[in-house]
Design an enzyme around this catalytic site. Structure first.
Site, mmCIF file in Angstrom:
data_model
loop_
_atom_site.group_PDB
_atom_site.id
_atom_site.type_symbol
_atom_site.label_atom_id
_atom_site.label_comp_id
_atom_site.label_asym_id
_atom_site.label_seq_id
_atom_site.Cartn_x
_atom_site.Cartn_y
_atom_site.Cartn_z
ATOM 1 C CB CYS A 207 36.904 30.048 37.771
ATOM 2 S SG CYS A 207 36.823 29.524 39.488
ATOM 3 N N GLY A 208 33.985 30.794 38.834
ATOM 4 C CA GLY A 208 33.223 31.696 39.701
ATOM 5 C C GLY A 208 34.110 32.659 40.474
#
Length: 161
Positions: free
Chosen positions: A37-38
């Protein structure tokens, strides 16, 4: 019906039973996490918080989930190894779990009831602070970094109470 976080139990990424009653009387930071995930670099900040406050009793528990964009690995052991290898995580990583309805694990259903509609995780890295009595103190969205002034002030209140 559970009234405190200590009424719940999880399994770790190693498959061990983890009754949250083990942490009774200690503040907790519960986070729904994801490895792809970012926001994944927030593991660094979570580890920093854990290192800073663990001697004051704080326990951090990461609960991996693929609920948002399927951004989590499928193998629990691989998740734990990823967190340790890439971010030096030494706090507890639970097994991969559902954190949003339908099918959220009982702990996340309880957190949603305690925090209200907006407290339900809408993405990875929602953070939930629990006080020493086992009640939800507050929650923070993915956008709030673990090392932010806002979270640090809340953390200080909990570890010094």
């Amino acid at each position: 019906m559970a009234s405190r976080i200590y009424d719940f139990s999880l399994r770790t990424s190693r498959g061990e039973e983890l009754p949250l009653s083990r942490f009774e009387g200690r503040p907790l930071l519960i986070v729904n996490t994801a490895s792809k995930c970012g926001f994944t670099p927030q593991f660094e900040g979570l580890q920093e918080i854990y290192t800073r406050y663990r001697d004051r009793g704080l326990e951090v528990i990461g609960i991996p989930s693929g609920d948002f964009g399927n951004q989590e690995l499928d193998d629990n052991a691989a998740i734990g190894a990823f967190c340790h290898r890439n971010y030096g995580v030494s706090f507890t990583i639970a097994e991969k779990s559902r954190v949003r309805d339908p099918g959220a694990i009982p702990l996340f259903a309880w957190l949603a009831r305690q925090g209200g509609l907006l407290a339900r995780p809408r993405w990875n890295f929602y953070k939930y602070l629990v006080d020493r009595s086992g009640l939800l103190e507050g929650w923070y969205s993915s956008l709030t970094k673990p090392t932010s002034r806002r979270m640090d002030a809340a953390m200080l209140r909990l570890v010094w109470e």
